[in-house]
Design a protein around this motif. Sequence first.
Motif, short mmCIF file in Angstrom:
data_model
loop_
_atom_site.label_atom_id
_atom_site.label_comp_id
_atom_site.label_asym_id
_atom_site.label_seq_id
_atom_site.Cartn_x
_atom_site.Cartn_y
_atom_site.Cartn_z
N GLN A 14 42.13 93.53 59.23
CA GLN A 14 41.60 93.44 57.85
C GLN A 14 41.35 91.98 57.48
OE1 GLN A 14 40.63 95.74 55.74
NE2 GLN A 14 41.07 97.35 57.22
N GLU A 15 42.27 91.12 57.88
CA GLU A 15 42.12 89.67 57.58
C GLU A 15 40.90 89.11 58.28
OE1 GLU A 15 42.81 86.09 55.87
OE2 GLU A 15 43.88 87.95 55.42
N GLU A 16 40.70 89.48 59.53
CA GLU A 16 39.53 89.01 60.29
C GLU A 16 38.24 89.51 59.64
OE1 GLU A 16 39.26 86.95 62.84
OE2 GLU A 16 41.41 86.62 62.98
N LEU A 17 38.23 90.78 59.20
CA LEU A 17 37.04 91.34 58.55
C LEU A 17 36.73 90.61 57.23
CD1 LEU A 17 37.46 95.17 59.17
CD2 LEU A 17 35.66 93.69 60.05
N ARG A 18 37.82 90.28 56.45
CA ARG A 18 37.62 89.53 55.20
C ARG A 18 37.02 88.16 55.47
NH1 ARG A 18 42.31 92.02 53.27
NH2 ARG A 18 43.61 90.37 54.10
N GLU A 19 37.55 87.49 56.51
CA GLU A 19 37.01 86.16 56.86
C GLU A 19 35.56 86.24 57.31
OE1 GLU A 19 39.42 84.12 59.68
OE2 GLU A 19 41.19 84.12 58.38
N ALA A 20 35.22 87.27 58.09
CA ALA A 20 33.84 87.46 58.55
C ALA A 20 32.92 87.71 57.36
CB ALA A 20 33.78 88.61 59.55
N HIS A 21 33.42 88.53 56.41
CA HIS A 21 32.61 88.85 55.23
C HIS A 21 32.38 87.58 54.38
CE1 HIS A 21 30.82 91.44 52.26
NE2 HIS A 21 31.60 90.93 51.32
N ALA A 22 33.42 86.74 54.25
CA ALA A 22 33.29 85.49 53.49
C ALA A 22 32.29 84.56 54.17
CB ALA A 22 34.65 84.82 53.34
N GLU A 23 32.35 84.49 55.50
CA GLU A 23 31.40 83.64 56.24
C GLU A 23 29.97 84.13 56.04
OE1 GLU A 23 31.89 80.93 58.21
OE2 GLU A 23 34.03 80.87 57.73
N GLU A 24 29.79 85.47 56.03
CA GLU A 24 28.47 86.05 55.84
C GLU A 24 27.94 85.73 54.44
OE1 GLU A 24 26.29 90.41 56.23
OE2 GLU A 24 28.42 90.22 56.70
N GLU A 25 28.81 85.79 53.42
CA GLU A 25 28.41 85.45 52.04
C GLU A 25 27.96 83.98 51.97
OE1 GLU A 25 28.26 87.27 49.19
OE2 GLU A 25 28.70 89.07 50.33
#
Length: 197
Positions: A14-25
Amino acid sequence: AGVARAEDDDAGAQEELREAHAEEELALAAEQRLEAAEHLAAAADVRGAGEEAEDADRRSREAEERDRRAHELEQRVRARIDRRMRRERSGLRRYRPGPGSAIYAPRMSISSPGDAEGDLDREIEVIARALDEHGATERRELARLVGARYWGPGRFRTALREAVDEGSARRVSRSTFAPPEDRRGAEDGADAAGPQG
């Protein structure tokens, strides 16, 4: 995130997915800023081209206005010279004794005839302005108002005669001059209509 899931670490995934989503934003925001900068640059180019066109148009209008004024001055000077020549050749003036109007002065050319006509044009304008400001004025007072004593011998007489001939001034009596009727008459009519209305 896939490695974390394979190791049964749901919190890490979940933490990795949140970081990936933040990078995408962040990447999307950077892309939008780049597009906005490109739009601003294009708008500045269009505005710059418009300002250049307006500048060129303004310069063209100024050049046309200068040409028009120069042409008007040339026409006034030619008409003045024609009137002077007709006056010199008419009536008893043709037989006036003494030297002619031509002056022989070798190696003593100080100013060109064009300069003299330009000076005469300015002197006529000064007389017209003084009459507009002061109304009907006696000849000596008019000469004092325009500073004619500094113009040179005979210049005020010539300028005043030409101003009357051109319609920049009108003779009211033998020694009194006034602005042309169309300018002064309109002002007097407006003054007279003011108190009654």
